[in-house]
Design an enzyme around this catalytic site. Structure first.
Site, PDB file in Angstrom:
ATOM      1  CE  LYS A  47      -3.744  -2.561   2.035  1.00 47.20           C
ATOM      2  NZ  LYS A  47      -4.466  -3.004   3.214  1.00 47.20           N
ATOM      3  CD  GLN A  91      -3.506  -4.542   6.395  1.00 48.42           C
ATOM      4  OE1 GLN A  91      -3.653  -3.519   5.756  1.00 48.42           O
ATOM      5  NE2 GLN A  91      -3.694  -5.732   5.864  1.00 48.42           N
ATOM      6  CG  ASP A 114      -9.648  -1.175   3.791  1.00 48.47           C
ATOM      7  OD1 ASP A 114      -9.290  -1.534   2.667  1.00 48.47           O
ATOM      8  OD2 ASP A 114      -8.963  -1.309   4.825  1.00 48.47           O
TER       9      ASP A 114
HETATM   10  N1  GUN Z   1      -6.354  -7.604   5.403  1.00 51.43           N
HETATM   11  C1  GUN Z   1      -6.399  -8.336   4.278  1.00 51.43           C
HETATM   12  N2  GUN Z   1      -6.854  -7.602   3.253  1.00 51.43           N
HETATM   13  C2  GUN Z   1      -7.109  -6.372   3.743  1.00 51.43           C
HETATM   14  C3  GUN Z   1      -7.583  -5.177   3.150  1.00 51.43           C
HETATM   15  O1  GUN Z   1      -7.897  -5.094   1.967  1.00 51.43           O
HETATM   16  N3  GUN Z   1      -7.704  -4.116   4.009  1.00 51.43           N
HETATM   17  C4  GUN Z   1      -7.384  -4.193   5.321  1.00 51.43           C
HETATM   18  N4  GUN Z   1      -7.561  -3.096   6.074  1.00 51.43           N
HETATM   19  N5  GUN Z   1      -6.941  -5.299   5.898  1.00 51.43           N
HETATM   20  C5  GUN Z   1      -6.799  -6.374   5.099  1.00 51.43           C
END
Ligand code: GUN
Length: 273
Positions: A47, A91, A114
């Protein structure tokens, strides 16, 4: 055949970069990381890398794994009330002593790039296209559109259990008019369903769940997640033993993760605007 998802990802990143380059005040994406397991670290690194590529600032706030729930909630509250923060992510997964649902509900829906908050999930139920998109389901749809197969007339099997991929991609495809069968990794004789499917979307997080004998010729297999075992990366589809003349499959390693990140950047830009 391995599906070439990179063309789609590049186009999204380049479009965002072009738009951000014209902005005098650049957008920012904030991220809260509580449990730094190896998968989460990889996700966060991706990210950061892609945010910076499109000139979106990436600001990481880390909390120790044994932090209390109240401390996480007060950090989130500070994100919610800070006018400089337009969009942020928490996350997942969170450590087991934390109530994940409670945390997700505390995120401001307007800053939830998200798309995890129940209010945002509800918007998908009524197919509100003006709002943020669920990141992974959004690219799965883009990918299916790019293959020129008319997924509306095809049989799709979605395997998983999660609120962030399995439910929304099922809903999204239903909204689009596809015929969808929903399974999970414990579905008895799952092959009975996958063998007739034109498209199999696996978000089960179960390495080797899908083997070649479970897939019909020319079916599309979309492998959503990866699992790290002793520093090696595995997908749900056992691609090492798959005849790539038989199936069209997204690669792991070489995994489609950047597409989720591309959609996240799209949402971040939307929140900033
Ligand atoms: N854990 C696995 N995939 C994701 C995602 O797309 N966003 C977040 N915040 N956590 C994750």
């Amino acid at each position: 055949m391995l599906i070439d998802w990179k063309k789609i990802a590049w186009k999204i990143f380049e479009d965002i970069k072009k738009e951000v380059s014209r902005m005098s005040k650049k957008p920012a994406l904030w991220a809260l990381l509580v449990w730094d397991n190896s998968s989460s670290i990889r996700y966060i690194e991706q990210k950061k890398k892609w945010a910076e590529y499109v000139w979106i600032k990436f600001i990481l706030k880390k909390l120790p794994e044994h932090v209390s729930e109240n401390e996480i909630l007060s950090t989130i509250e500070s994100f919610n009330t800070d006018d400089n923060i337009s969009g942020y992510i928490v996350q997942l997964p969170l450590p087991s002593h934390i109530d994940e649902k409670k945390i997700i509900k505390s995120i401001s829906p307007k800053k939830d790039v998200d798309w995890f908050h129940p209010e945002n999930q509800g918007k998908l139920m009524i197919w509100d296209k003006t709002w943020f998109s669920p990141c992974t389901p959004a690219w799965i749809l883009e990918l299916l559109k790019s293959t020129e197969i008319d997924y509306i007339w095809k049989q799709v099997v979605v395997i998983g259990r999660s609120n962030i991929v399995w439910k929304p991609i099922t809903t999204l495809l239903i909204n689009e008019g596809a015929t969808v069968i929903s399974c999970n990794s414990k579905t008895p004789n799952i092959r009975k369903f996958t063998i007739d499917a034109d498209i199999v979307i696996s978000a089960a997080w179960k390495p080797g769940l899908l083997t070649l004998d479970m897939i019909k010729k020319d079916a599309i297999v979309i492998d959503v997640w990866f699992t790290v075992i002793e520093w090696k990366i595995y997908g749900d589809a056992d691609t090492h033993n798959m005849d790539l003349a038989w199936v069209k499959v997204t690669p792991v390693p070489g995994w489609v993760g950047p597409l989720t990140v591309a959609m996240l950047m799209k949402n971040t830009l939307k929140s900033w605007k």
